[in-house]
Design a protein around this motif. Structure first.
Motif, PDB file in Angstrom:
ATOM      1  N   TYR A 261       1.096  -4.114   3.976  1.00  0.00           N
ATOM      2  CA  TYR A 261       2.376  -3.439   4.197  1.00  0.00           C
ATOM      3  C   TYR A 261       2.163  -1.941   4.053  1.00  0.00           C
ATOM      4  O   TYR A 261       1.412  -1.485   3.175  1.00  0.00           O
ATOM      5  CB  TYR A 261       3.421  -3.894   3.173  1.00  0.00           C
ATOM      6  N   GLY A 262       2.838  -1.198   4.919  1.00  0.00           N
ATOM      7  CA  GLY A 262       2.786   0.244   4.798  1.00  0.00           C
ATOM      8  C   GLY A 262       3.636   0.717   3.640  1.00  0.00           C
ATOM      9  O   GLY A 262       4.679   0.144   3.346  1.00  0.00           O
ATOM     10  N   ALA A 263       3.197   1.741   2.946  1.00  0.00           N
ATOM     11  CA  ALA A 263       3.941   2.309   1.820  1.00  0.00           C
ATOM     12  C   ALA A 263       3.682   3.806   1.793  1.00  0.00           C
ATOM     13  O   ALA A 263       2.660   4.286   2.314  1.00  0.00           O
ATOM     14  CB  ALA A 263       3.501   1.670   0.502  1.00  0.00           C
ATOM     15  N   PRO A 264       4.609   4.586   1.203  1.00  0.00           N
ATOM     16  CA  PRO A 264       4.410   6.041   1.151  1.00  0.00           C
ATOM     17  C   PRO A 264       3.079   6.451   0.546  1.00  0.00           C
ATOM     18  O   PRO A 264       2.465   7.438   0.960  1.00  0.00           O
ATOM     19  CB  PRO A 264       5.591   6.520   0.283  1.00  0.00           C
ATOM     20  N   ALA A 265       2.620   5.660  -0.438  1.00  0.00           N
ATOM     21  CA  ALA A 265       1.359   5.999  -1.100  1.00  0.00           C
ATOM     22  C   ALA A 265       0.149   5.473  -0.339  1.00  0.00           C
ATOM     23  O   ALA A 265      -0.990   5.713  -0.740  1.00  0.00           O
ATOM     24  CB  ALA A 265       1.355   5.446  -2.527  1.00  0.00           C
ATOM     25  N   GLY A 266       0.376   4.754   0.748  1.00  0.00           N
ATOM     26  CA  GLY A 266      -0.729   4.197   1.517  1.00  0.00           C
ATOM     27  C   GLY A 266      -0.537   2.722   1.772  1.00  0.00           C
ATOM     28  O   GLY A 266       0.474   2.129   1.399  1.00  0.00           O
ATOM     29  N   LEU A 267      -1.515   2.106   2.421  1.00  0.00           N
ATOM     30  CA  LEU A 267      -1.440   0.707   2.795  1.00  0.00           C
ATOM     31  C   LEU A 267      -1.589  -0.181   1.562  1.00  0.00           C
ATOM     32  O   LEU A 267      -2.477   0.031   0.731  1.00  0.00           O
ATOM     33  CB  LEU A 267      -2.556   0.391   3.796  1.00  0.00           C
TER      34      LEU A 267
END
Length: 252
Positions: A13-19
């Motif tokens: 899942y994509g996330a602001p801090a990275g994958l």
């Protein structure tokens, strides 16, 4: 043919801090009529695994077969139709509709089936009797105990006659004794109907109900051996229940 075959499945899942990599190459099979627990610490990927096997989500990579059908090749609409026809779900919080009676909640999955009102009524009545709630058919969820509500949820999951029922922490909101009673019901249904149940749990007592288990840790399958967090080896119903399949094999 196994009921479930998962091959090198990844999910990120994509996330602001990275994958965020949740599943990291999971491979396993589960046979027809299995009663299987998925165990592992929080964040190990149990819920994600169940969502992918149930067609609620798609893998980022890898192959997912349920009953020989390739879920990873299906569109969201195709997966939705497949779920409705072939898979039952039991939820933590039962997800019953408050304004409907127990019988009406159980009947909901039949709304798209070409059944007469009589056929629908008989099927619901039989299932409520099977889970011990025939006398509560006309009650609404608020009038039922937590264990009774979960039994309604189990009946609803079974009403379409699926070969597979998936349950994500089905006893998490129940006290320990009620949870054991609910799981004993699943074992009875597994034995009498042949329905396969794959359920996640953190509770060693609930885990012990299963014939076999899948251990997930950090998104990968861990051999089902004794550890400080997971007590007891894989408990097969026969010698074929925990064979190696570039992962594990669960069955009878």
């Amino acid at each position: 043919m196994p009921l479930i075959a998962v091959r090198n499945v990844h999910k990120s899942y994509g996330a602001p801090a990275g994958l965020v990599r949740v599943l990291r190459g999971v491979s396993l099979t589960v046979e027809q009529r299995a009663l299987c627990a998925i165990v592992g610490p929080s964040g190990s990927g149990k819920s994600t695994f169940l969502a992918i096997v149930g067609g609620l989500d798609a893998p980022s990579a890898g192959e997912v077969y349920v009953g020989g059908h390739a879920l990873h090749r299906m569109s969201p609409g195709e997966r939705a139709r497949f779920r409705a026809a072939h898979i039952g779900f039991v939820f933590q919080s039962n997800n019953l509709i408050p304004v409907l009676t127990a019988a009406e909640n159980v009947a909901l999955p039949l709304s798209l089936r070409r059944l007469t009102a009589r056929e629908r009524s008989l099927r619901v009545e039989r299932l409520l009797d099977e889970v011990g709630l025939r006398k509560e058919a006309g009650r609404r969820p608020a009038e039922l105990s937590g264990g009774q509500q979960q039994r309604v949820g189990i009946a609803r999951a079974l009403v379409t006659g699926p070969a597979l029922v998936l349950a994500d922490e089905p006893t998490a909101h129940l006290d320990s004794q009620t949870g054991l009673e609910v799981m004993a019901l699943l074992r009875t249904i597994n034995a009498t109907r042949g329905t396969a149940f794959v359920f996640s749990t953190h509770d060693p007592a609930i885990e012990s109900i299963a014939d076999a288990r899948i251990v997930l840790r950090d998104g990968i399958v861990v051999p089902a051996v004794r550890t400080t967090e997971m007590n007891g080896p894989c408990r097969p119903a026969s010698t074929s229940a925990c064979a190696t399949f570039s992962g594990i094999h669960v069955g009878r």
